[in-house]
Design an enzyme around this catalytic site. Sequence first.
Site, short mmCIF file in Angstrom:
data_model
loop_
_atom_site.label_atom_id
_atom_site.label_comp_id
_atom_site.label_asym_id
_atom_site.label_seq_id
_atom_site.Cartn_x
_atom_site.Cartn_y
_atom_site.Cartn_z
N LYS A 107 0.76 -1.24 0.27
CA LYS A 107 0.37 0.83 -0.18
C LYS A 107 0.91 1.01 -0.13
O LYS A 107 1.95 1.26 0.53
CB LYS A 107 -1.20 -0.29 1.26
CG LYS A 107 -1.95 0.67 1.55
CD LYS A 107 -3.09 0.89 2.26
CE LYS A 107 -3.85 2.28 2.52
NZ LYS A 107 -4.94 2.29 3.68
N ASP A 139 -13.57 5.35 9.57
CA ASP A 139 -14.18 4.86 7.63
C ASP A 139 -14.53 3.38 7.39
O ASP A 139 -14.25 2.90 7.06
CB ASP A 139 -13.37 5.67 7.23
CG ASP A 139 -13.28 5.32 5.81
OD1 ASP A 139 -14.29 5.44 5.03
OD2 ASP A 139 -12.42 5.67 4.69
P1 ADP Z 1 -7.79 3.40 0.88
O1 ADP Z 1 -7.07 3.66 1.64
O2 ADP Z 1 -6.91 4.61 -0.65
O3 ADP Z 1 -9.46 3.37 0.86
P2 ADP Z 1 -7.53 1.04 1.48
O4 ADP Z 1 -6.56 -0.16 2.29
O5 ADP Z 1 -8.65 1.03 1.92
O6 ADP Z 1 -6.91 2.00 0.42
O7 ADP Z 1 -7.25 -0.23 0.54
C1 ADP Z 1 -7.79 0.15 -0.98
C2 ADP Z 1 -8.40 -1.35 -1.47
O8 ADP Z 1 -7.49 -2.61 -2.19
C3 ADP Z 1 -9.27 -2.05 -0.83
O9 ADP Z 1 -10.87 -2.15 -1.11
C4 ADP Z 1 -9.71 -3.71 -1.08
O10 ADP Z 1 -10.03 -3.67 -2.05
C5 ADP Z 1 -7.77 -3.61 -1.76
N1 ADP Z 1 -6.50 -3.81 -0.85
C6 ADP Z 1 -6.41 -3.28 0.15
N2 ADP Z 1 -5.45 -4.06 1.45
C7 ADP Z 1 -6.00 -4.73 0.70
C8 ADP Z 1 -5.67 -6.83 1.58
N3 ADP Z 1 -4.32 -6.66 2.30
N4 ADP Z 1 -5.37 -7.76 0.60
C9 ADP Z 1 -6.99 -7.57 -0.59
N5 ADP Z 1 -7.10 -5.93 -0.65
C10 ADP Z 1 -6.70 -5.00 -0.28
MG MG Z 2 -10.57 2.31 1.61
#
Ligand code: ADP
Ligand code: MG
Length: 394
Positions: A124, A229
């Site tokens: 991320k 959130d």
């Molecule tokens: P943001 O802060 O941009 O909202 P998120 O952490 O919510 O970022 O991640 C965005 C998207 O990426 C999630 O809605 C999910 O679909 C996917 N995602 C994030 N982390 C994971 C993970 N560890 N495993 C699988 N999918 C993930």
């Molecule tokens: Mg998110």
Amino acid sequence: MKLDTRAMRYLTPEDWRVLTAVEMGSKNHEIVPTPLIEKIARLKGGASGVHKSISALAKAGLIARMKEAKYDGYRLGYGGLDYLALHTHAARKHVYSVGSRIGVGKESDIMMVADDKGTQKVLKIHRLGRISFRTVKTNRDYLKNRQSASWMYLSRLAAIKEYAFMQALQEEGFPVPEPIAQSRHTIVMSLVDALPMRQVSSVPDPASLYADLIGLILRLAKHGLIHGDFNEFNILIREDRDERDPDNIILTPILIDFPQMVSMDHQNAEMYFDRDVECIKRFFSRRFHFTSTTPGPFFKDAKKTVGRDGARRLDAAVEASGFTKKMVKDLEAAIREQQANCKEDAHDSDDSEDDSEEEGDNGSGEDEQGEVVIGDHISLESEGLQKLTISDGT
Ligand code: ADP
Ligand code: MG
């Protein structure tokens, strides 16, 4: 700004040293003077070697020459910071190759990565400075003085905070991805084999899933925390087959996305708590046509449970990781600003519930660059430089 790792394999150990030098110089200089880059990098080839590396880095878009400045200098770009973070993850053997982007939010890029054994993980990348900081800019002096550094600083704060919470939550047995590593504005975590609840069109037993989710909100509260959130994008639903009854599918919610978490002692805690609860209620009513007959839960009741039965307070976890009060405030202001912007954007699409692809370009593959191996190209020499000179542990 999206991650493009293609230039990564062509960088020489000298280039990495110079890139690291620009990063170090930017801690005190918005635009890093070329002589300072030379001094920090201390390449064997001297100034000409540094200049060669500077050209290579600028050509790859990792640093940018600032001509309007009083002196000749360079600025680290998001691309440069991405490379440095990946370089650290590769040197520590957490990441060997980078695959496709699986998600893009307003504040992050989510990439598939793998280690040298082929185990898939998630990277991320926080991009908190992607939007313009209207309130933050006017509120906070340091941003006025160091506008270009703000994205780097705030994105890094978001990653540090998210990682600290993911670790604390995992230790307490909450269903979250496993935190693996953090460097600068990035986190490596385990890949959760589950879809966001946003993409789930029906469930056999909405009441039971609803109870699980409300249960999670209350369990967080007991540990002193509010997610902040708690919505259908940040709850992944894992499907497991019931071993005793193979026809039965067990749904387990997994929580993600923690930079905006707040303490139950926060001055606006009640508002955040109610908003999280309301979000789930609204989603269940719209998507699954389910409305609970039980009112609440209510903040005042949840507040009484904080720390009960020996529950460890996790709201202190971030402070324990070295977060100062100023950092907490800075990040909060930036996230508030971001959420305000998101709301304006999301307004039109509020009712288009069925369009599960509308969020970002998940799965569209338009920016596929194939898998890029980076681990083979990472030299320990420049990692040594980082270890020696970057002392903040990230
Ligand atoms: P943001 O802060 O941009 O909202 P998120 O952490 O919510 O970022 O991640 C965005 C998207 O990426 C999630 O809605 C999910 O679909 C996917 N995602 C994030 N982390 C994971 C993970 N560890 N495993 C699988 N999918 C993930
Ligand atoms: Mg998110």
